[in-house]
Design an enzyme around this catalytic site. Structure first.
Site, PDB file in Angstrom:
ATOM      1  N   CYS A  76       0.832  -1.205   0.000  1.00 56.91           N
ATOM      2  CA  CYS A  76       0.000   0.000   0.000  1.00 56.91           C
ATOM      3  C   CYS A  76       0.866   1.254   0.000  1.00 56.91           C
ATOM      4  CB  CYS A  76      -0.922   0.001   1.224  1.00 56.91           C
ATOM      5  SG  CYS A  76      -1.968   1.474   1.347  1.00 56.91           S
ATOM      6  N   CYS A  85      -2.817  -0.612   8.776  1.00 57.12           N
ATOM      7  CA  CYS A  85      -2.258  -1.947   8.482  1.00 57.12           C
ATOM      8  C   CYS A  85      -0.779  -1.954   8.847  1.00 57.12           C
ATOM      9  CB  CYS A  85      -2.450  -2.293   7.015  1.00 57.12           C
ATOM     10  SG  CYS A  85      -4.160  -2.334   6.475  1.00 57.12           S
ATOM     11  N   CYS A 461     -12.991 -10.209  20.922  1.00 60.47           N
ATOM     12  CA  CYS A 461     -12.123  -9.429  20.033  1.00 60.47           C
ATOM     13  C   CYS A 461     -10.968  -8.824  20.809  1.00 60.47           C
ATOM     14  CB  CYS A 461     -12.927  -8.331  19.340  1.00 60.47           C
ATOM     15  SG  CYS A 461     -13.686  -7.155  20.473  1.00 60.47           S
TER      16      CYS A 461
END
Length: 504
Positions: A76, A85, A461
């Site tokens: 990216c 990310c 999570c």
């Protein structure tokens, strides 16, 4: 006279030792642990210390001397600036290794309970374009990258008689608006995103078309500090059914005529500009089956308490999982990695060990995805969720799929799940719980212990808060299985499913 702060040191030629929390790495220096982002174990680099405390420090790589053998090429263009990310420079197999280790460390260090051998982490089949939802902020002043800052410094350095702005003025470009992601640690700063790899590429076309139209037609972008500007936020969702939803969040300027009723504000100048943008999006992208909009006059971008209007199509899209169909509205929570969510829920269903005779409580049920996913293997499923709109969607999802053995209730978990509630609705044989990142309230844990189901399936999570809750449940339950699941490739986040069985 104020004391001069001692300059923070530049540490030369250090080797990065290991992966740490929040996607950072670490090395040791002068009895301190130093945390550094955007590097991998084995890198040799120069690190500038940016923050120093008694037991740790935070730094930034300013020069790479030698790259690690354990390294991937980031794909990216925004990597290293966007904080989304942080592990693109780490091969995916290595990411999975560290996530598995993270779950183990947190369950042992925080939970301090006896654990079985962990199952190998379930990796995501898709590591790009795996998300079904992204949220982009809009700002009237775009954030500049370090490289752009250096270029501006050079421009001012060579311009005769130029007055060099302060560092804070350098950090933003007041002449360029942006649509993108919020900068980590800076709520009011937006990094412009040209191409994001997290979602199907159509979302890039939609977002960039919104930006280009807004700039070309003089639409104002939002200033979060001043609370002015029309274009505020863009949410884009898609689904396995091929549908697309776009939610345009505007901030209409109503101070000139505060007597305007909410429904008539769209007749104002700002309202007409917004309608022009919506019409452009509708014509340009026929793939959008749900084009929604709202006027948010609050100080934050959350839409749970806002009235959302339909410009084109439906007020929802449908998600598909196994042979089930789920309605997803603008306020609905749905796991953002659709394909991996199926594997996550399959593990939960397996751990529940249902035979068709069990009463199942599904805590934090959301739109009833897990409840409906397991309902055909249970006698009855009761789902509880805080958000009333989500509960209405859960009921609709049961109707859509011909499921008649579910009941859903809305309210704060600790207030709904009580001893009286359990006496009224029946003793649970199995409890499935999927709480938010903060984990379960202590009152909820105590109620579960009194309810004494045979099995608890804990989907989390945040393995750290899960570990805390496991410690509190350990008096009556043992951990029989642990299954980490990677829902978010290239990030340090990991989901974990734990099976707890009642001690005899």
């Amino acid at each position: 006279m104020a004391r001069m702060k001692k300059p923070l040191p530049l540490i030369e030629s250090v080797e990065i030792e290991a992966v740490a929390a929040e996607g950072r790495c670490l090395f040791h220096w002068n009895d301190l642990v130093v945390f550094v982002p955007f590097c991998v174990p084995g890198d040799v680099c120069d690190v500038q210390i940016r923050r120093k405390k008694h037991s740790f420090a935070e730094g930034e790589v300013v020069h790479f001397i030698k790259y690690s053998n354990v390294r991937a090429l980031p794909f990216c263009q925004h990597f290293g600036i966007c904080g989304g990310c942080k592990w693109q420079n780490l091969p995916y197999e290595e990411q999975l290794h560290f996530k598995q280790q993270q779950v183990y460390d947190q369950l042992t260090r925080i939970g301090k309970v006896a654990l079985p051998e962990f199952r190998p982490i379930l990796g995501s089949a898709k590591t790009r374009e795996y998300r079904n939802k992204l949220d982009f902020g809009c700002a009237n002043k775009r954030w500049l990258s370090n490289e752009e800052l250096r270029m501006k410094n050079e421009e001012f350095a060579t311009a005769e008689g130029a007055q060099v702005p302060s560092t804070s003025e350098f950090a933003i470009d007041k002449n360029q608006p942006a649509i993108g992601f919020h900068i980590t640690g800076a709520f009011d700063k937006i990094l412009p995103i040209e191409k994001c790899w997290l979602m199907d590429d159509l979302h890039n076309e939609i977002r960039n078309a919104i930006r280009d139209y807004a700039v070309g037609h003089g639409l104002s972008f939002f200033d979060l500090r001043q609370q002015v500007g029309l274009l505020r936020d863009v949410i884009i969702r898609n689904s396995a059914s091929g549908e697309w939803m776009v939610i345009m969040q505007f901030h209409l300027e109503v101070s000139a005529d505060p007597s305007l009723e909410a429904e008539n504000r769209w007749d104002s100048e700002d309202g007409q500009k917004a309608m022009g943008l919506l019409q452009h999006i509708a014509e340009r992208f026929p793939q959008i089956t749900s084009l929604l909009y709202l006027d948010n006059q609050k100080c934050n971008d959350t839409i749970g308490d806002q009235d959302i209007l339909v410009y084109k199509g439906n007020d929802h899209i449908f998600e598909l999982m196994e042979d089930l169909k789920f309605k997803v509205g603008p306020k609905s929570f749905y796991q953002t990695n659709t394909e991996q969510a199926y594997h996550l829920y399959s593990v939960a269903r397996e751990f529940a060990g249902l035979t068709g005779q069990e009463m199942v409580y599904d805590l934090y049920t959301g739109t009833g995805t897990i409840a409906n996913f397991v309902a055909r293997q249970a006698r009855q499923v009761i789902g509880i969720e805080y958000v009333p709109e989500a509960i209405e969607d859960a009921k609709i999802n049961s109707e859509l799929n011909g499921i008649t053995n579910t009941l859903f209730y809305a309210g704060d978990m600790k207030d709904i799940l009580t001893d009286d509630f359990i006496r009224e609705h029946g003793h649970p044989d199995v409890i499935i719980t999927d709480p938010p990142r903060a984990g379960m309230h202590p009152d909820v844990v105590r109620t579960i212990l009194r309810a004494a189901p045979r099995r608890i399936v804990y989907v989390s999570c945040n393995p750290a808060t899960q570990a805390r809750d496991l410690h509190d449940l350990d008096t009556d339950y043992r951990v029989d299985a642990v299954q980490p699941v990677d829902m978010f490739p290239h990030t340090p986040h990991v989901e974990n499913v734990v099976l707890l069985t009642k001690r005899i």
